[in-house]
Write an enzyme that holds these catalytic residues in place. Structure first.
Site, PDB file in Angstrom:
ATOM      1  N   ALA A 178       0.832  -1.208   0.000  1.00 25.85           N
ATOM      2  CA  ALA A 178       0.000   0.000   0.000  1.00 25.85           C
ATOM      3  C   ALA A 178       0.867   1.257   0.000  1.00 25.85           C
ATOM      4  O   ALA A 178       0.568   2.237  -0.692  1.00 25.85           O
ATOM      5  CB  ALA A 178      -0.948  -0.004   1.196  1.00 25.85           C
ATOM      6  N   ASP A 179       1.929   1.253   0.786  1.00 25.99           N
ATOM      7  CA  ASP A 179       2.827   2.408   0.838  1.00 25.99           C
ATOM      8  C   ASP A 179       3.503   2.657  -0.508  1.00 25.99           C
ATOM      9  O   ASP A 179       3.539   3.785  -1.013  1.00 25.99           O
ATOM     10  CB  ASP A 179       3.903   2.194   1.901  1.00 25.99           C
ATOM     11  CG  ASP A 179       3.474   2.657   3.282  1.00 25.99           C
ATOM     12  OD1 ASP A 179       2.546   3.483   3.372  1.00 25.99           O
ATOM     13  OD2 ASP A 179       4.072   2.198   4.270  1.00 25.99           O
ATOM     14  N   ILE A 180       4.078   1.594  -1.068  1.00 24.27           N
ATOM     15  CA  ILE A 180       4.816   1.752  -2.318  1.00 24.27           C
ATOM     16  C   ILE A 180       3.876   2.179  -3.443  1.00 24.27           C
ATOM     17  O   ILE A 180       4.193   3.069  -4.243  1.00 24.27           O
ATOM     18  CB  ILE A 180       5.562   0.457  -2.669  1.00 24.27           C
ATOM     19  CG1 ILE A 180       6.735   0.255  -1.698  1.00 24.27           C
ATOM     20  CG2 ILE A 180       6.066   0.471  -4.109  1.00 24.27           C
ATOM     21  CD1 ILE A 180       7.456  -1.056  -1.853  1.00 24.27           C
ATOM     22  N   GLY A 183       3.080   5.792  -3.129  1.00 28.91           N
ATOM     23  CA  GLY A 183       4.183   6.603  -3.633  1.00 28.91           C
ATOM     24  C   GLY A 183       4.178   6.699  -5.150  1.00 28.91           C
ATOM     25  O   GLY A 183       4.427   7.769  -5.721  1.00 28.91           O
TER      26      GLY A 183
END
Length: 406
Positions: A178-180, A183
């Site tokens: 989810a973070d990547i 980004g």
């Protein structure tokens, strides 16, 4: 010339989603100034082991986690809680093309560093906020973490082995998916806003929410639910609508086999000596194989177990049936294709000489990434940036440092 070498990015983000976005912009040539808290810096500098060790003392310094998302940037330390620190950021924002931040809802407004405040001094500023749940809605004030978002956004409902099998149950992805992804979407949105600025001469505000991204990334699984009204289930390494498309046991391990059509399936059956299963009405067509997977898969597994992984891989490659090994990261970086593509990059580092890194998958023929700047040491570029961009002299810098503003 580099694709974004005329773009200045002020990076007020930390951990992964924001730094991943700004690292992409740095890879494309943008000047990225990472703003960190004096004496502490980005949380991920301490997220280890493994760590880089200080070459003189042997003490651990920056973690591998931090190194993964911060190459190509300059680090300055500024105390945002101080009025002087806030003024430094305002002056930098006045010169910036892009500002990226991932503070909690309203976190920068109390400092006068929110979009509404900064657009008054720089109407061309593209301001990107990355939060767990976005700038509005009932969850907006909550903190968002990748693990939590994978669970809430449906990812873990379709990841992991079936509940009725050993080891069954929900699983998160092995990297911060989810973070990547957030980004990546942030970087895309920023590039879109910069392009629009060519026509409007105005910046704009970008609201990226990890939950939005994760739900959107459910892609075909989300649409399967919308069309059928039924939530997809976990299938381990299997595929909901393509069979056989999963890992299969061999005499010494496992191999991935991914037959995307009936012709590839027939070739697979020929290799396994089970051509009779090609014409079996239960399995001849993809729809039948999906319906009757529980009968077909054990028959295939009985044959793949007779061969080593290398033997099966070689036979399937010879007839163009998509297949591959399940590599450890050690094996990944020994893979001849990975070596040929030079995905490992040794980056210059002010204390270590060089540190390991990875090549961006963005390969532009006329503006390649030079990999000339590794992840910065905390505050490494404070004097350089404030002298060059704000014209502060050594006396002014010394005075700010004595008062712990920088």
């Amino acid at each position: 010339m580099r694709a974004l070498d005329d773009i200045f990015v002020l990076d007020l983000s930390r951990v992964l989603a924001g730094p991943w976005a700004t690292q992409i912009l740095a890879d494309l040539g943008a000047t990225v100034v990472k703003v960190e808290k004096p004496g502490e810096g980005d949380d991920t500098r301490r997220w280890g082991p493994p760590f880089l060790n200080d070459p003189e003392t042997g003490e651990p310094v920056d973690a591998a986690y931090y190194l993964s998302a911060n190459r190509g940037k300059r680090s300055i330390t500024v105390d945002l809680a101080s009025e002087e620190g806030q003024e430094i950021i305002r002056k930098l924002a006045a010169k910036a093309d892009v500002l990226v931040e991932n503070y909690k809802l309203g976190g920068l407004k109390k400092y006068g560093l929110d979009y509404d405040s900064l657009k008054e001094i720089n109407p061309r500023l593209v301001y990107c906020s990355i939060t767990g749940f976005g700038q509005d809605g009932p969850y907006a004030p909550r903190a968002g973490y990748d693990f939590l978002i994978q669970a809430m956004g449906g990812m873990m409902s379709v990841t992991g082995e079936r509940d009725d099998l050993p080891g069954g149950g929900p699983q998160k992805a092995g990297v911060a998916f989810a973070d990547i992804s957030s980004g990546l979407y942030a970087a895309i949105a920023i590039l879109g806003a910069l392009n629009q600025r060519h026509r409007s001469n105005k910046g704009q505000y970008i609201d990226i929410a990890l939950l939005d991204v994760q739900v959107f990334n459910m892609a075909n699984q989300a649409l399967a639910y919308m069309v059928s009204g039924e939530s997809p289930k976990r299938m381990g390494n299997g595929h909901a609508v393509v069979v056989p498309y999963q890992s299969f046991p061999t005499s010494n391990g496992h191999v991935i086999i991914a037959t995307g059509n009936d012709n590839q399936y027939r070739k697979l059956m020929d290799v396994l000596g089970r051509s009779d299963l090609s014409d079996d009405p239960r399995f001849a067509k993809m729809s039948g194989r999906v319906k009757n997977r529980h009968e077909l898969i054990p028959l295939i597994e009985a044959e793949t177990r007779k061969l080593s992984s290398a033997e099966l891989y070689e036979k399937l490659e010879a007839v163009s049936v998509p297949c591959g090994p399940i590599n450890t990261l050690e094996e990944v970086f020994k893979d001849p294709q990975v070596i040929h593509r030079q995905i490992r990059k040794d980056l210059p580092h002010s204390q270590q000489g060089t540190v390991p890194g990875m090549a961006t998958p963005l390969r532009l023929s006329d503006s390649p990434t030079p990999y000339d700047r590794g992840p910065p040491v905390l505050g490494e570029n404070t004097d350089e940036v404030l002298q060059e961009m704000l014209g502060l002299d050594s006396d002014a810098l010394s005075e700010l440092r004595e008062r712990q503003v920088i």
